[in-house]
Design an enzyme around this catalytic site. Sequence first.
Site, short mmCIF file in Angstrom:
data_model
loop_
_atom_site.label_atom_id
_atom_site.label_comp_id
_atom_site.label_asym_id
_atom_site.label_seq_id
_atom_site.Cartn_x
_atom_site.Cartn_y
_atom_site.Cartn_z
CB CYS A 113 53.96 -119.56 15.24
SG CYS A 113 55.63 -119.18 14.69
CG HIS A 247 54.02 -119.96 19.47
ND1 HIS A 247 54.87 -120.97 19.08
CD2 HIS A 247 54.43 -118.84 18.84
CE1 HIS A 247 55.75 -120.47 18.22
NE2 HIS A 247 55.51 -119.19 18.06
CG ASN A 277 59.17 -119.36 17.39
OD1 ASN A 277 58.51 -120.37 17.16
ND2 ASN A 277 58.78 -118.16 17.02
N1 COA Z 1 71.82 -109.06 19.16
C1 COA Z 1 72.09 -107.79 19.51
N2 COA Z 1 71.37 -106.74 19.07
C2 COA Z 1 70.34 -107.00 18.26
C3 COA Z 1 70.01 -108.30 17.86
C4 COA Z 1 70.80 -109.34 18.34
N3 COA Z 1 70.53 -110.64 18.03
N4 COA Z 1 68.93 -108.25 17.06
C5 COA Z 1 68.59 -106.95 16.95
N5 COA Z 1 69.45 -106.20 17.67
C6 COA Z 1 69.46 -104.74 17.84
C7 COA Z 1 68.72 -104.02 16.76
O1 COA Z 1 69.56 -103.81 15.64
C8 COA Z 1 68.37 -102.72 17.46
O2 COA Z 1 69.49 -101.89 17.43
P1 COA Z 1 69.35 -100.28 17.26
O3 COA Z 1 68.56 -99.84 18.46
O4 COA Z 1 70.76 -99.83 17.25
O5 COA Z 1 68.61 -100.10 15.98
C9 COA Z 1 68.11 -103.13 18.89
O6 COA Z 1 68.75 -104.41 19.04
C10 COA Z 1 66.65 -103.24 19.25
O7 COA Z 1 65.98 -103.98 18.23
P2 COA Z 1 64.45 -104.35 18.32
O8 COA Z 1 64.08 -105.14 17.12
O9 COA Z 1 63.66 -103.09 18.62
O10 COA Z 1 64.45 -105.27 19.64
P3 COA Z 1 63.26 -105.88 20.41
O11 COA Z 1 63.33 -105.53 21.82
O12 COA Z 1 61.95 -105.70 19.70
O13 COA Z 1 63.61 -107.45 20.36
C11 COA Z 1 62.87 -109.39 19.15
C12 COA Z 1 63.70 -108.10 19.11
C13 COA Z 1 62.93 -110.04 17.78
C14 COA Z 1 63.47 -110.30 20.19
C15 COA Z 1 61.42 -109.05 19.53
O14 COA Z 1 60.96 -107.95 18.77
C16 COA Z 1 60.47 -110.19 19.33
O15 COA Z 1 60.54 -111.21 19.99
N6 COA Z 1 59.49 -110.01 18.41
C17 COA Z 1 58.45 -110.95 18.19
C18 COA Z 1 59.00 -112.18 17.59
C19 COA Z 1 57.95 -113.17 17.34
O16 COA Z 1 57.12 -113.37 18.17
N7 COA Z 1 58.06 -113.75 16.17
C20 COA Z 1 57.34 -114.83 15.77
C21 COA Z 1 55.91 -114.81 16.05
S1 COA Z 1 55.51 -116.43 16.05
#
Ligand code: COA
Length: 320
Positions: A113, A247, A277
């Site tokens: 990214c 980004h 993204n």
């Molecule tokens: N729909 C519904 N629930 C979902 C889900 C979806 N698409 N994806 C994950 N969950 C659930 C998980 O299973 C978890 O459930 P649990 O509490 O029962 O275990 C819960 O939602 C929370 O998951 P978590 O991963 O802690 O959520 P989060 O608030 O961190 O959000 C992202 C997830 C991926 C959106 C977030 O972490 C993020 O944006 N991370 C950075 C991504 C990034 O920048 N990546 C690339 C860098 S370039």
Amino acid sequence: MIHSRIAGTGSYLPERVLTNADLERMVDTSDQWIVERTGIRRRHLAAEGQSTCDLAEQAARRALEAAGVTAADIDLVIVATTTPDRVFPSTACLLQERLEIHGCPAFDVQAVCTGFVYALDVAHRFIRTGGARRALVVGAETMSRIVDWSDRSTCILFGDGAGAVVLEAADEAGILSTHLHADGSYKELLTTDGGVSEPPPEGGQPHIRMSGNEVFKIAVKTLGAIVDETLAANGLEQGVVDWLVPHQANIRIIQATARKLKLPMERVIVTIEDQGNTSAASIPLALDTAVRDGRIRRGETLLLEAFGGGFTWGSALLVY
Ligand code: COA
């Protein structure tokens, strides 16, 4: 001293749109969860048979037109991509052939990214040292090819697209500073489960694997630090930058970086809602969007920043 400035921008999004409602039918998720956690409502996906180079070519031609130059005026081609058409030749060489320019250096940059910021830095250094006069710098991705469409934690995030700039030698400063970093010790937090010399566990295509929550926390902290680094290197205070062109990984990460810069969200270019993204393509896509809709004007100061797999992270401060 030779400076480098952006002479023109271009971008391209494939026609097909995948909405959150479409994803609700594919995995156990909801529009509300996706919007609240990420800010994404829809993303564009490449058609079957449409490659990264196809997207790059459209964006590149638009950037050339905006710069008022032809492909024959280009003497360096750099494509930032994580999803090249082939293992080799590079997508930059494929693009160079499409544009019918022959002989100038052409190569890909792989920093996931952060790829576009890396590529811009490299092109800037070529121009400053007299190694090139006019570079085509592209970020292009077909992330949909490496997404595991059964993994709800990642498949909701990514989209396809391409953005490009023509960077040319100038008497007055355009790019003021660039800042690149990487730390491979974080390789397992955001990766693919195999590749070329390291095969995927069960054969077939490698897919994105991410510890989203850990990536999120480190991204916010690291991007805050690079904002400080960039402002300090230029002797600037918070709040003086005209536009943040980040980004587009997660609206909450973008908001945290804007707060760090003391910029209201009206001064932040946000495309994540409609594009998701798009990895290395997201910054040049956002830049081109805001240049074409008239928000970003000549003479304004822009801060570009990105964080991605590796981890890699980087920024560029420039006068547009
Ligand atoms: N729909 C519904 N629930 C979902 C889900 C979806 N698409 N994806 C994950 N969950 C659930 C998980 O299973 C978890 O459930 P649990 O509490 O029962 O275990 C819960 O939602 C929370 O998951 P978590 O991963 O802690 O959520 P989060 O608030 O961190 O959000 C992202 C997830 C991926 C959106 C977030 O972490 C993020 O944006 N991370 C950075 C991504 C990034 O920048 N990546 C690339 C860098 S370039």
